[in-house]
Every structure is written in structure tokens, then in C-alpha cells.
Scaffold this motif. Structure first.
Motif, short mmCIF file in Angstrom:
data_model
loop_
_atom_site.label_atom_id
_atom_site.label_comp_id
_atom_site.label_asym_id
_atom_site.label_seq_id
_atom_site.Cartn_x
_atom_site.Cartn_y
_atom_site.Cartn_z
N ASP A 118 -15.16 4.49 -14.46
CA ASP A 118 -16.28 4.06 -13.63
C ASP A 118 -16.17 4.60 -12.20
N GLY A 119 -15.77 5.85 -12.07
CA GLY A 119 -15.71 6.48 -10.77
C GLY A 119 -14.45 6.20 -9.97
N GLU A 120 -13.56 5.36 -10.50
CA GLU A 120 -12.30 5.07 -9.82
C GLU A 120 -11.16 5.83 -10.50
N ARG A 121 -10.21 6.27 -9.69
CA ARG A 121 -9.06 6.99 -10.22
C ARG A 121 -7.86 6.04 -10.38
N TYR A 122 -7.17 6.20 -11.48
CA TYR A 122 -5.96 5.45 -11.76
C TYR A 122 -4.88 6.43 -12.22
N TYR A 123 -3.66 6.18 -11.79
CA TYR A 123 -2.56 7.08 -12.09
C TYR A 123 -1.53 6.34 -12.95
N VAL A 124 -1.17 6.92 -14.08
CA VAL A 124 -0.17 6.30 -14.95
C VAL A 124 1.07 7.19 -14.96
N PHE A 125 2.19 6.59 -14.55
CA PHE A 125 3.45 7.31 -14.46
C PHE A 125 4.40 6.81 -15.55
N SER A 126 5.05 7.74 -16.22
CA SER A 126 6.01 7.39 -17.27
C SER A 126 7.42 7.39 -16.70
N VAL A 127 8.19 6.37 -17.09
CA VAL A 127 9.55 6.21 -16.57
C VAL A 127 10.52 5.95 -17.72
N LEU A 146 -2.62 4.28 -4.84
CA LEU A 146 -1.26 4.71 -5.23
C LEU A 146 -0.20 3.77 -4.66
N ASN A 147 -0.53 2.51 -4.72
CA ASN A 147 0.38 1.46 -4.26
C ASN A 147 0.27 0.22 -5.13
N THR A 148 -0.95 -0.17 -5.49
CA THR A 148 -1.18 -1.40 -6.23
C THR A 148 -1.08 -1.18 -7.73
N VAL A 149 -0.24 -1.97 -8.38
CA VAL A 149 -0.03 -1.86 -9.83
C VAL A 149 -1.19 -2.52 -10.57
N SER A 175 2.50 -9.20 -17.64
CA SER A 175 1.30 -9.41 -16.82
C SER A 175 1.64 -9.66 -15.36
N GLN A 176 2.89 -10.05 -15.08
CA GLN A 176 3.32 -10.29 -13.69
C GLN A 176 3.22 -9.05 -12.82
N PHE A 177 3.32 -7.88 -13.44
CA PHE A 177 3.34 -6.64 -12.66
C PHE A 177 1.98 -6.35 -12.02
N LYS A 178 0.91 -6.85 -12.62
CA LYS A 178 -0.43 -6.58 -12.11
C LYS A 178 -0.55 -7.11 -10.68
N GLY A 179 -1.00 -6.25 -9.79
CA GLY A 179 -1.22 -6.63 -8.41
C GLY A 179 -0.02 -6.44 -7.50
N LYS A 180 1.15 -6.15 -8.06
CA LYS A 180 2.33 -5.91 -7.22
C LYS A 180 2.17 -4.58 -6.48
N LYS A 181 2.94 -4.42 -5.41
CA LYS A 181 2.89 -3.21 -4.59
C LYS A 181 4.23 -2.49 -4.68
N ILE A 182 4.18 -1.16 -4.69
CA ILE A 182 5.42 -0.39 -4.71
C ILE A 182 5.81 0.08 -3.31
N TYR A 183 4.92 -0.13 -2.34
CA TYR A 183 5.22 0.19 -0.94
C TYR A 183 5.16 -1.08 -0.11
N ASN A 184 6.05 -1.17 0.85
CA ASN A 184 6.00 -2.20 1.87
C ASN A 184 5.66 -1.49 3.18
N PHE A 232 4.77 13.48 -5.04
CA PHE A 232 3.38 13.57 -5.48
C PHE A 232 2.57 12.40 -4.94
N ILE A 233 3.12 11.19 -5.08
CA ILE A 233 2.41 9.99 -4.64
C ILE A 233 2.10 10.06 -3.15
N GLU A 234 3.08 10.44 -2.35
CA GLU A 234 2.87 10.43 -0.90
C GLU A 234 1.91 11.53 -0.46
#
Length: 248
Positions: A118-127, A146-149, A175-184, A232-234
Motif C-alpha cells: 500500500d505504498g509503504e516500504r518494509y525491509y525484512v532482514f534474515s539473521v 528502518l528502526n521500528t520492528v 508478538s513482543q517484538f512488534k513496535g520495538k526499536k533497534i536504534y536509541n 545498508f540501514i544507515e
């Protein structure tokens, strides 16, 4: 019936059976590969359950054909090197993280799925990392900042059912991961799986009871795995910030 005829017939039947078995193995292998591919794609889509549902494509109702169509029509699959640069001459399908992680860090290549929903970009990273008994791996999706899970999915090779295997089986925990941030702020911090319960609600999730080693493995996997994508993220965050500034 002559001995020669019996021998010839036996040879012919042996060849026919061998060809039939080879054909069966080929068909079976192709079906298994297709099923594995669809399973992996569903695991990736699980990290985007909410935006997909809002777009009218709830993942629990998607057929295999619809899963493949989403990847054909709404996903850009790229490969990047440790500097965050896109590698154009390597096929996305050729990247196997298990093999990449056996290479020196400077030689590794990393896959990224970029979704347009719907016009929004989402990035999925494999670890990928290590649990208590064997390898663990997963996918983590970030919103356009590129910060909000938006979601995470995990799997394992041999964690204990009811304990470490909960990283895959426990939907509530994931489900806890939803909304977490990878940057402070501007500092990359990833997400901590904390024994005893999350304290920092922006950057931590609750641990898993009785599975401290596996949970610690997830923490380490996320930190090291996402840090590998950090260049890449930065770069993408900087470009988005510059665009935002220009629009003001």
C-alpha cells in the motif's frame, strides 16, 4: 524361453525401473524444494502480518499461489556486501546464510527482501546464530524508518520442545517484538531478550522461562545479524532523512 531372452528382459526391466526411480526422485525433489521455498516465504510474510492484513491479505488465508504472487509483484530482493553495497551480479536465490556465515565476515553476502505494501516500504532482514543445541535463525522486519520492528519470526535446528523451541512455537512471545526499536536515537542497540522480563520497553522483550541459553542466543543473533546490515540501514536512513528535509 531361452536364457538369452530372460537375461535381455531382465536388463531392460532393470533400466526401466532405474529410469522410473530417477524420475520419481526428480519430481519429489522438485516438489520438496517448492514446498520449502513457500514455507520460507510464509515465514518472511509472518513478520509483516499487520500491514498485509490492513492491505486485505491476511497471511492465514493466503494460498500458496497468492504467497508466490506477493513475492513476484510486491517484493524487491537484493543482495548486499558488508559495506552495504548492492551486489548486482549475484542471484538472490543463490544466497544461503548458513554457508555465508562460514565465510570470513569481509566476504559474506546478505539477502534483503524489500516489500511495497500500500505504498509503504518494509525491509525484512534474515539473521542466523546459535541456540543451546544447534543453529537458530530468523527474519526481522523494519518499517520504512528502518528502526521500528513490524514483526519477527524464528526457527531452530534442535532446541528443546517447550523451552528453547518456543522461539518458533510461541506466537505470544514473538508478538513482543512488534513496535520495538533497534536504534536509541542515532545509536544502534538492537533488541535484548531479557531474563526476568523487559525493563526498557522500547528495546527489550521478555525472556523465555527455562530457556536462558536459547534466549541469549536470540539476543546475540539479532545484534550481530542486524549489525551486519547496519551500513545498508544507515545509508537508507540518511537518504530518507535528506529527502524529508528537502520536502520541508
Amino acid at each position: 524361453m531361452s536364457t538369452k531372452y530372460i537375461y535381455t528382459f531382465g536388463v531392460i526391466m532393470t533400466v526401466v525401473v532405474a529410469l522410473l526411480l530417477a524420475g520419481f526422485r526428480t519430481v519429489t525433489a522438485e516438489a520438496a524444494a517448492r514446498n520449502e521455498d513457500i514455507f520460507n516465504k510464509r515465514e518472511i510474510l509472518a513478520t509483516l502480518a499487520e500491514p498485509l492484513a490492513e492491505a486485505g491479505s491476511p497471511i492465514e488465508t493466503l494460498t500458496d499461489a497468492e504467497v508466490l504472487a506477493i513475492f513476484d509483484e510486491q517484493v524487491e530482493q537484493i543482495v548486499v556486501n558488508p559495506a552495504g553495497e548492492q551486489v548486482a551480479d549475484v542471484e538472490f536465490s543463490a544466497i544461503d546464510l548458513a554457508k555465508e556465515y562460514k565465510k570470513p565476515e569481509a566476504q559474506r553476502l546478505y539477502p534483503i527482501n524489500i516489500f511495497n505494501i500500500d505504498g509503504e516500504r518494509y525491509y525484512v532482514f534474515s539473521v542466523r546464530g546459535n541456540g543451546l543445541w544447534d543453529a537458530i535463525w530468523g527474519n526481522i522486519a523494519l518499517a520504512s524508518d528502518l528502526n521500528t520492528v513490524t514483526g519477527a519470526s524464528f526457527d531452530h535446528a534442535g532446541e528443546t520442545p517447550g523451552l528453547g523451541a518456543e522461539i518458533k512455537d510461541n506466537a505470544g512471545w514473538k508478538s513482543q517484538f512488534k513496535g520495538k526499536k533497534i536504534y536509541n536515537g542515532d545509536e544502534f542497540v538492537s533488541i535484548l531478550v531479557r531474563k526476568g522480563g523487559a525493563i526498557d520497553q522500547e528495546h527489550e522483550v521478555d525472556g523465555l522461562s527455562g530457556a536462558t541459553v536459547t534466549a541469549d542466543g536470540v539476543t546475540k543473533m539479532l545484534y550481530n545479524g542486524l549489525k551486519a546490515y547496519q551500513p545498508f540501514i544507515e545509508e537508507q536512513r540518511a537518504e530518507a532523512g535528506a529527502t524529508s528535509m528537502n520536502l520541508k
